[in-house]
Design a protein around this motif. Sequence first.
Motif, PDB file in Angstrom:
ATOM      1  N   ALA A   1      -1.951   0.533  -0.490  1.00 16.18           N
ATOM      2  CA  ALA A   1      -1.895  -0.546   0.087  1.00 16.18           C
ATOM      3  C   ALA A   1      -2.069  -1.286  -0.740  1.00 16.18           C
ATOM      4  N   LEU A   2      -1.358  -0.779  -2.182  1.00 15.56           N
ATOM      5  CA  LEU A   2       0.008  -1.191  -3.226  1.00 15.56           C
ATOM      6  C   LEU A   2       0.970  -1.625  -1.988  1.00 15.56           C
ATOM      7  N   GLU A   3       1.509  -0.890  -1.548  1.00 14.39           N
ATOM      8  CA  GLU A   3       3.225  -0.501  -1.194  1.00 14.39           C
ATOM      9  C   GLU A   3       3.189  -2.048   0.226  1.00 14.39           C
ATOM     10  N   SER A   4       1.946  -1.825   0.981  1.00 11.45           N
ATOM     11  CA  SER A   4       1.494  -3.208   1.939  1.00 11.45           C
ATOM     12  C   SER A   4       1.816  -4.307   0.560  1.00 11.45           C
ATOM     13  N   ALA A   5       0.743  -4.257  -0.485  1.00 14.75           N
ATOM     14  CA  ALA A   5       1.669  -5.574  -0.798  1.00 14.75           C
ATOM     15  C   ALA A   5       2.402  -6.086  -1.199  1.00 14.75           C
ATOM     16  N   ARG A   6       3.161  -5.090  -1.445  1.00 11.22           N
ATOM     17  CA  ARG A   6       4.067  -5.271  -2.595  1.00 11.22           C
ATOM     18  C   ARG A   6       5.405  -5.624  -1.192  1.00 11.22           C
ATOM     19  N   ALA A   7       5.431  -5.140  -0.332  1.00  3.69           N
ATOM     20  CA  ALA A   7       6.589  -5.579   0.664  1.00  3.69           C
ATOM     21  C   ALA A   7       6.251  -7.161   1.243  1.00  3.69           C
ATOM     22  N   LEU A   8       4.670  -7.243   1.083  1.00  5.70           N
ATOM     23  CA  LEU A   8       4.164  -9.432   1.582  1.00  5.70           C
ATOM     24  C   LEU A   8       5.034  -9.924   0.516  1.00  5.70           C
ATOM     25  N   SER A   9       4.920  -9.473  -0.799  1.00  8.23           N
ATOM     26  CA  SER A   9       4.859 -10.754  -1.940  1.00  8.23           C
ATOM     27  C   SER A   9       6.604 -10.352  -1.859  1.00  8.23           C
ATOM     28  N   ARG A  10       7.498  -9.547  -1.586  1.00 13.34           N
ATOM     29  CA  ARG A  10       8.463  -9.363  -1.451  1.00 13.34           C
ATOM     30  C   ARG A  10       9.267 -10.812  -0.285  1.00 13.34           C
TER      31      ARG A  10
ATOM     32  N   LEU B   1       7.655 -12.692   1.045  1.00 15.68           N
ATOM     33  CA  LEU B   1       7.931 -14.422   0.479  1.00 15.68           C
ATOM     34  C   LEU B   1       9.087 -14.654  -1.353  1.00 15.68           C
ATOM     35  N   ASP B   2       9.005 -13.625  -1.456  1.00 19.04           N
ATOM     36  CA  ASP B   2      10.454 -13.738  -2.668  1.00 19.04           C
ATOM     37  C   ASP B   2       8.785 -14.119  -3.618  1.00 19.04           C
ATOM     38  N   LEU B   3       8.451 -13.645  -4.225  1.00 16.05           N
ATOM     39  CA  LEU B   3       7.398 -13.577  -5.031  1.00 16.05           C
ATOM     40  C   LEU B   3       7.002 -12.080  -5.761  1.00 16.05           C
ATOM     41  N   THR B   4       6.473 -12.238  -6.944  1.00 15.78           N
ATOM     42  CA  THR B   4       6.326 -11.177  -7.543  1.00 15.78           C
ATOM     43  C   THR B   4       4.920 -10.941  -7.567  1.00 15.78           C
ATOM     44  N   LEU B   5       4.361  -9.113  -7.078  1.00 18.14           N
ATOM     45  CA  LEU B   5       3.488  -9.252  -8.006  1.00 18.14           C
ATOM     46  C   LEU B   5       3.079  -8.489  -8.608  1.00 18.14           C
ATOM     47  N   GLU B   6       1.745  -9.142  -9.503  1.00 20.59           N
ATOM     48  CA  GLU B   6       1.597  -8.848 -10.838  1.00 20.59           C
ATOM     49  C   GLU B   6       0.635  -7.452 -10.670  1.00 20.59           C
ATOM     50  N   VAL B   7       0.466  -6.067 -11.308  1.00 22.08           N
ATOM     51  CA  VAL B   7      -0.517  -4.936 -11.248  1.00 22.08           C
ATOM     52  C   VAL B   7      -1.964  -4.454 -12.348  1.00 22.08           C
ATOM     53  N   LEU B   8      -2.712  -4.399 -12.016  1.00 27.65           N
ATOM     54  CA  LEU B   8      -3.442  -4.044 -13.709  1.00 27.65           C
ATOM     55  C   LEU B   8      -4.447  -2.775 -12.556  1.00 27.65           C
ATOM     56  N   SER B   9      -4.055  -1.945 -13.220  1.00 28.48           N
ATOM     57  CA  SER B   9      -4.532  -1.303 -13.226  1.00 28.48           C
ATOM     58  C   SER B   9      -6.672  -0.682 -13.594  1.00 28.48           C
TER      59      SER B   9
ATOM     60  N   LEU C   1       2.359  -9.530   9.859  1.00 27.66           N
ATOM     61  CA  LEU C   1       2.560  -9.371   8.343  1.00 27.66           C
ATOM     62  C   LEU C   1       1.947  -8.102   8.100  1.00 27.66           C
ATOM     63  N   PRO C   2       3.078  -7.175   7.072  1.00 28.33           N
ATOM     64  CA  PRO C   2       2.771  -6.541   6.043  1.00 28.33           C
ATOM     65  C   PRO C   2       1.288  -6.080   5.920  1.00 28.33           C
ATOM     66  N   TYR C   3       0.314  -5.384   6.370  1.00 23.70           N
ATOM     67  CA  TYR C   3      -1.318  -4.774   5.384  1.00 23.70           C
ATOM     68  C   TYR C   3      -1.244  -3.148   6.453  1.00 23.70           C
ATOM     69  N   HIS C   4      -2.624  -4.106   5.188  1.00 27.36           N
ATOM     70  CA  HIS C   4      -3.127  -1.955   5.386  1.00 27.36           C
ATOM     71  C   HIS C   4      -4.370  -2.215   6.414  1.00 27.36           C
ATOM     72  N   ASP C   5      -4.058  -1.060   6.811  1.00 27.15           N
ATOM     73  CA  ASP C   5      -5.794  -1.176   8.127  1.00 27.15           C
ATOM     74  C   ASP C   5      -6.123   0.062   7.884  1.00 27.15           C
ATOM     75  N   PHE C   6      -6.952   0.878   6.610  1.00 29.50           N
ATOM     76  CA  PHE C   6      -7.511   1.831   6.687  1.00 29.50           C
ATOM     77  C   PHE C   6      -8.678   1.655   5.699  1.00 29.50           C
ATOM     78  N   PRO C   7      -9.758   2.741   5.951  1.00 26.38           N
ATOM     79  CA  PRO C   7     -10.898   2.236   5.068  1.00 26.38           C
ATOM     80  C   PRO C   7     -10.914   2.896   4.061  1.00 26.38           C
ATOM     81  N   CYS C   8     -11.834   2.311   2.595  1.00 29.16           N
ATOM     82  CA  CYS C   8     -11.951   3.274   1.373  1.00 29.16           C
ATOM     83  C   CYS C   8     -12.880   4.263   1.652  1.00 29.16           C
TER      84      CYS C   8
END
Length: 317
Positions: free
Chosen positions: A106-115, A117-125, A235-242
């Motif tokens: 899912a993080l890959e989709s979040a990164r692709a979408l942010s990119r 839109l020319d935005l930088t994704l912040e990640v906290l684990s 829009l890129p998004y991840h579609d699988f259940p947790c």
Amino acid sequence: MERLRVVMSIQSGCSKCGKPAVYLRRYTSEYLCGTCLVQTTIDRVRKTINRHKMLTDNDRIAVAISGGKDSAVLLHILYTIESAYPNSEIVPVTIDEGIQGYRDEALESARALSRSLDLTLEVLSFKELLGYSLDGIVKRRSSNALGACSYCGVFRRRALNIAAKNIGADVIATGHNLDDEAQTIFMNILRGDSARIARTNVPRELSVDGFVPRIKPITEISERDVVAYAHYLKLPYHDFPCPYAEEAYRNDVRSFLNEMEYRRPGTLLATLRSGESMTMAYRQAPTTWEFTNCEKCNTPSPSKICKVCELLESIRS
Ligand code: SF4
Ligand SMILES: [Zn+2]
Ligand SMILES: [Zn+2]
């Protein structure tokens, strides 16, 4: 596939502009072309933001994105709306719970979408913040402990607050859609806890010190609309259940509300309005929601030890 169910070929003209329609919005009985689907969805979110005074003209907005469709649509819509406000800023934020094979994808989709839109994704684990990933927590908990979602929800809320503070955000936007909200309202009523509806929908101006205010700009956008919007704009998004999803109760409520919405379009929106009325009523009544500071981590909490510290203690022992 959900995407194929909601976006279909319709032998009708768009109710707004007459071009060929691609989508039927059932609760307004509107046939819509792709352009009008996108525009009316954005207009609806703009109205929600204005009605609840969610944003000012110069906010730094932390947008919580999971990589899923709701937060993808939220980020795209906020990005579009806020482009008219040069002093506001959007920062996409993802909390990585540490669920192998799920959140990492899912993080890959979040990164692709942010990119895009020319935005930088912040990640906290969770691992950075708590010392454990969710996978690690699940392994450590005792056999009679809570389900994974109970840990995940409490820790994610805290992590998001810390991530938003770290980037100096004025507000956190989350992607709860109309279906999510209606289900939550209904579940709280069925559990006899309608006061919780007000407790979890605190307006921005009443937010407790120490917590970054939270807003839910797409609560008037149905899940069908969200899927249609994301599909139309690709829009890129991840579609699988947790793999830990354990929402039997919510699934029952979802089935019931979906059936009602199908038979009586507008049921979901009416449920949301009922929740808003209950929130207003509770807010006008004297409240006993007092906060102190957690003895262990000093975060505002309704009890001496906050829920995060309580759960952390249980997995350490
Ligand atoms: S389904 Fe549960 S464990 Fe999975 S991300 Fe959602 S809250 Fe966390
Ligand atoms: Zn149109
Ligand atoms: Zn604490």
